[in-house]
Write an enzyme that holds these catalytic residues in place. Structure first.
Site, PDB file in Angstrom:
ATOM      1  N   PHE A  13       0.827  -1.212   0.000  1.00  0.00           N
ATOM      2  CA  PHE A  13       0.000   0.000   0.000  1.00  0.00           C
ATOM      3  C   PHE A  13       0.864   1.266   0.000  1.00  0.00           C
ATOM      4  CE2 PHE A  13      -2.082   2.781   3.443  1.00  0.00           C
ATOM      5  CZ  PHE A  13      -2.658   3.641   2.527  1.00  0.00           C
ATOM      6  N   ALA A  83       7.488  -5.274   5.786  1.00  0.00           N
ATOM      7  CA  ALA A  83       7.138  -5.706   7.143  1.00  0.00           C
ATOM      8  C   ALA A  83       5.826  -6.463   7.110  1.00  0.00           C
ATOM      9  CB  ALA A  83       7.012  -4.500   8.073  1.00  0.00           C
ATOM     10  N   ILE A  85       2.417  -6.414   8.969  1.00  0.00           N
ATOM     11  CA  ILE A  85       1.824  -5.281   9.684  1.00  0.00           C
ATOM     12  C   ILE A  85       0.461  -5.565  10.307  1.00  0.00           C
ATOM     13  CG2 ILE A  85       3.069  -3.589   8.295  1.00  0.00           C
ATOM     14  CD1 ILE A  85       0.515  -3.175   6.672  1.00  0.00           C
ATOM     15  N   TYR A 149       3.089  -7.523  17.169  1.00  0.00           N
ATOM     16  CA  TYR A 149       3.486  -6.668  16.041  1.00  0.00           C
ATOM     17  C   TYR A 149       4.268  -5.454  16.543  1.00  0.00           C
ATOM     18  CZ  TYR A 149       3.080  -2.753  12.817  1.00  0.00           C
ATOM     19  OH  TYR A 149       3.352  -1.650  12.054  1.00  0.00           O
ATOM     20  N   VAL A 189      -9.391  -0.085   9.203  1.00  0.00           N
ATOM     21  CA  VAL A 189     -10.767   0.306   9.471  1.00  0.00           C
ATOM     22  C   VAL A 189     -11.400   1.096   8.324  1.00  0.00           C
ATOM     23  CG1 VAL A 189     -10.100   2.414  10.730  1.00  0.00           C
ATOM     24  CG2 VAL A 189     -12.316   1.331  11.168  1.00  0.00           C
TER      25      VAL A 189
END
Length: 331
Positions: A13, A83, A85, A149, A189
């Site tokens: 992203f 990573a 995430i 995490y 979210v």
């Protein structure tokens, strides 16, 4: 001569948006994409052809030292974003987070040290702070890992700090708060809210509605990466920087705002499977980005409403929405 910059996690992203910005800023990009049997470049495949023409895509894995050494060779700057995430999965598979986020970062540090790369920009997260003890949160706020995490990212940050102090490695740590925008995973979210509403869901199924977050539009996040990657070394090397807006909103209010913008009236249900263990939930995050502004001149160019409007427009496009399995929400 166009400089070469390297990016780990380029297919993701934020990584794909960063690659786009780096190319448009005049760089040649060497982009590491996690090796997979589908030969997929992830979200890099959505970038315009004229951008991809300036991108050398290499399949690799930050857990493999040789992959990383090949990536950083002759790069002027390395942006390390690769990573794991997703916080919920870190409860189930914490070792994988250590392998990727900690050992992967160690591999990047060793490769950068060997290659004598002029600058490393390492990606942290506001989750390393845990629930705010003082607000807004500045870089000297104590860290508290409230999930596996977060613990893996604290470990990675401390490795970067140690390599700067031990070996003089020219590293910068950037700590974005809650980035959102086009291409974000539905684990987050804002995408899950938009995709549920776009699919015609009669009720929103979300996690805890009470926590507050500082949401930063992705174009502003990647602008912060570029700012710390190109600022004079004396202004940024060896430092940690927060990137955020300084404004907070509860998850419940945010969901209401998205529904309003999309013209929907729905009920919101806290789904147990989406709620973190009680002591693991980070209840409040709000950013103090004054240090980043003072050292680099960076500041957000989008307020939350403008970012939400652009994000909603992208997600409701059927060509984009199909990536998010929207039919699952209409059952």
């Amino acid at each position: 001569m166009t400089s070469v910059v390297a990016v780990t996690g380029a297919e993701g992203f934020i990584g794909s948006h960063l690659v786009d910005l780096l190319v448009r800023s005049g760089n040649r990009v060497r982009a590491m994409v996690w090796y997979n049997s589908f030969g997929s470049w992830g979200w890099l495949e959505s970038l315009p052809h004229e951008v991809l023409a300036e991108v050398e895509t290499v399949m690799g894995d930050v857990r493999d030292p040789s992959s990383v050494r090949e990536l950083v060779a002759d790069a002027e700057t390395v942006y390390h974003l690769a990573a794991l995430i997703a916080i919920p999965y870190s409860y189930r598979a914490p070792r994988s987070y250590v392998d990727t986020n900690v050992t992967g970062t160690l591999n990047v540090l060793e490769a950068v040290r060997e290659a004598q790369t002029p600058r490393l920009v390492h990606t942290s997260t506001s989750e390393t702070y845990g629930t705010a003890r003082t607000v807004p949160i500045a870089e000297d706020h104590p860290v508290q890992a409230q999930s596996p995490y977060a613990a893996s990212k604290v470990g990675a940050d401390k490795l970067v700090e140690s390599y700067h102090l031990s070996f003089g490695l020219p590293a910068v740590i950037l700590r974005p708060f809650n980035t959102f925008g086009p291409r974000q995973s539905a684990r987050a979210v804002i995408p899950t809210t938009i995709s549920q509403l776009a699919a015609g869901a009669r009720e929103l199924r979300l996690g805890s509605l009470r926590p507050t977050r500082d949401f930063l539009y992705v174009e502003d996040t990647v602008a912060a990466f570029l700012a710390v990657g190109t600022a004079p070394a004396t202004a940024v090397v060896g430092e940690q920087f927060n990137a955020g807006t300084g404004e907070e909103v509860s998850i419940g209010q945010l969901a209401d705002d998205i529904a309003r913008v999309m013209g929907r009236e729905v009920s919101i249900v806290e789904e147990a499977a989406r709620v973190r263990p009680k002591d693991s939930e980070v209840m409040r995050l709000v950013c103090d980005a004054s240090k980043l502004r003072e050292r680099t001149g960076w500041q957000p160019a989008h307020n939350r409403d403008a970012g939400l409007a652009a994000t909603i427009e992208w997600f409701v496009d059927p060509a984009n929405l199909q990536h998010y399995k929207p039919d699952l929400y209409n059952q």
